[in-house]
Design an enzyme around this catalytic site. Structure first.
Site, mmCIF file in Angstrom:
data_model
loop_
_atom_site.group_PDB
_atom_site.id
_atom_site.type_symbol
_atom_site.label_atom_id
_atom_site.label_comp_id
_atom_site.label_asym_id
_atom_site.label_seq_id
_atom_site.Cartn_x
_atom_site.Cartn_y
_atom_site.Cartn_z
ATOM 1 N N SER A 59 0.825 -1.198 0.000
ATOM 2 C CA SER A 59 0.000 0.000 0.000
ATOM 3 C C SER A 59 0.869 1.263 0.000
ATOM 4 O O SER A 59 1.754 1.406 -0.833
ATOM 5 C CB SER A 59 -0.965 -0.036 1.185
ATOM 6 O OG SER A 59 -2.047 0.822 0.981
ATOM 7 N N ASP A 212 -5.664 -4.022 -2.654
ATOM 8 C CA ASP A 212 -4.614 -3.689 -1.677
ATOM 9 C C ASP A 212 -3.931 -4.945 -1.133
ATOM 10 O O ASP A 212 -4.580 -5.920 -0.748
ATOM 11 C CB ASP A 212 -5.245 -2.902 -0.526
ATOM 12 C CG ASP A 212 -4.221 -2.208 0.338
ATOM 13 O OD1 ASP A 212 -3.457 -2.911 1.038
ATOM 14 O OD2 ASP A 212 -4.178 -0.961 0.334
#
Length: 355
Positions: A59, A212
């Site tokens: 991320s 993610d």
């Protein structure tokens, strides 16, 4: 691409120093709270006793790692620090144009929280009722333009890039982790690692779709174990592992659920590391097929616990700069306390912290 970074390819490390310690970095995700990791990286880059082998990241950690690797490749330590500064300045400027960020009145009143902002409340409701395929049909992601403006990905993919990168993303179809290495890293790989499914459409790469990486590896440790020579892994924590109080509001509950789920994969990997370490210590593994990993941690849980879930979407410069300075301070304290232990022993009790 003119990113304003002077080229100093020999500025990376003092490799002939007997005091040089080579480490791996593991960078968590956590939205704009990743500015804390920026501060940590800035301080580590400042210390020429520290060299870097590999980075595993997820991320916003993947964003920091990518920018760091690019800066190192084209400008050494100075270039890496400058590249990270450029990126966060770009992000804060773009955020200042967003209606979700704190207003001038909010800043004058000392309120930088988004959670009670009427605009943020409406946006939060929108993301709960509609998917990004509905409220963002053109799939606009401002992060793509910032990455393309501040990073030359060719420098990362070239063989002479001075650091190994491993960026994690979650395969939407299979639920498995996908780790992108240097040769595979471009804007899409970084965006895939940072693709929050409630905000952005899944990122397509080679016919597969990704969300993610925090769901399956935040961050993944195994790429560092299998692909890097250094046994030292410094985990830069963004998400608090423990909280003293039971969450009561809907926002607090959702935030804690996200923290627990985004820490779960790291906890599982640490259990495996602890198990192997015990086998080595008890001399039950004698053929060197497994290496003993040395685990370290730089964190600011006391600060992160005071910050709301909404603040992860707040890239206001005041907050970003505050977290960056906290990161520098914590990294400086960690270096002062633990530099001598690098290469010799872990500086945290893995069992107590993660198991």
């Amino acid at each position: 691409m003119d990113t304003g970074i002077e080229t100093h390819p020999l500025d990376f490390g003092v490799t002939n120093s007997p005091h040089l310690k080579r480490i791996n970095l593991a960078l968590q995700g956590g939205g704009s709270h990743g500015a804390f990791a920026w501060g940590v990286l800035d301080r580590l880059l400042e210390d020429e006793r520290i060299d870097f082998d590999g980075i595993s990241a997820t991320s916003v950690g993947a964003v920091n790692a990518t920018v760091l690797a690019y800066g190192l490749a084209v400008g050494g330590r100075t270039g890496a620090r400058q590249a990270l500064t450029n990126f966060w300045h770009h992000l804060a400027y773009l955020a200042s144009l967003s209606p979700l960020q704190p207003t001038l009145f909010d800043r004058l009143m000392g309120n930088h929280s988004l959670d009670k902002s009427p605009v943020f409340v409406q946006f939060d409701l929108l993301t709960r009722l509609f998917s990004p395929y509905q409220f963002n049909p053109f799939n606009i992601n401002p992060l793509r333009s910032i990455l393309c403006d501040t990073v030359d990905f060719d420098a990362i993919r070239k063989p002479h890039c001075p650091i190994k990168l491993f960026l994690s993303a979650t395969n939407v179809r299979t639920g498995k982790i996908r780790v992108f290495d240097n040769e595979e890293i471009g804007p899409d790989a970084v965006l895939a690692s940072a693709c929050l499914p409630f905000l952005f459409q899944a990122i397509e790469i080679d016919g597969e779709y990704f969300w993610d990486g925090g769901y399956m590896g935040n961050p993944a440790i195994f790429p560092l174990i299998y692909n890097c020579e250094s046994r030292d892994v410094v985990i830069v924590h963004i998400n608090p592992i423990e909280r003293p109080d039971v969450p009561k509001t809907a926002g607090e509950i959702l935030n804690r659920i996200n923290e627990i789920s985004f820490n779960s994969s790291l906890m599982r990997e640490m259990r495996s590391v602890c198990f192997v370490t015990k086998l080595i210590e008890e001399q039950k593994i004698l053929d060197n097929t497994m290496k003993r990993m040395l685990i370290h941690s730089i964190e600011a849980d006391d600060v992160m616990r005071t910050m709301s879930a909404g603040s992860k979407l707040n890239a206001d410069w005041d907050q970003v700069n505050k977290l960056m300075n906290v990161g520098r301070e914590r990294a400086d304290a960690w270096l002062a306390a633990h530099f001598g232990q690098l290469g010799r022993e872990s500086t945290i009790d893995i069992s107590e912290k993660y198991l």
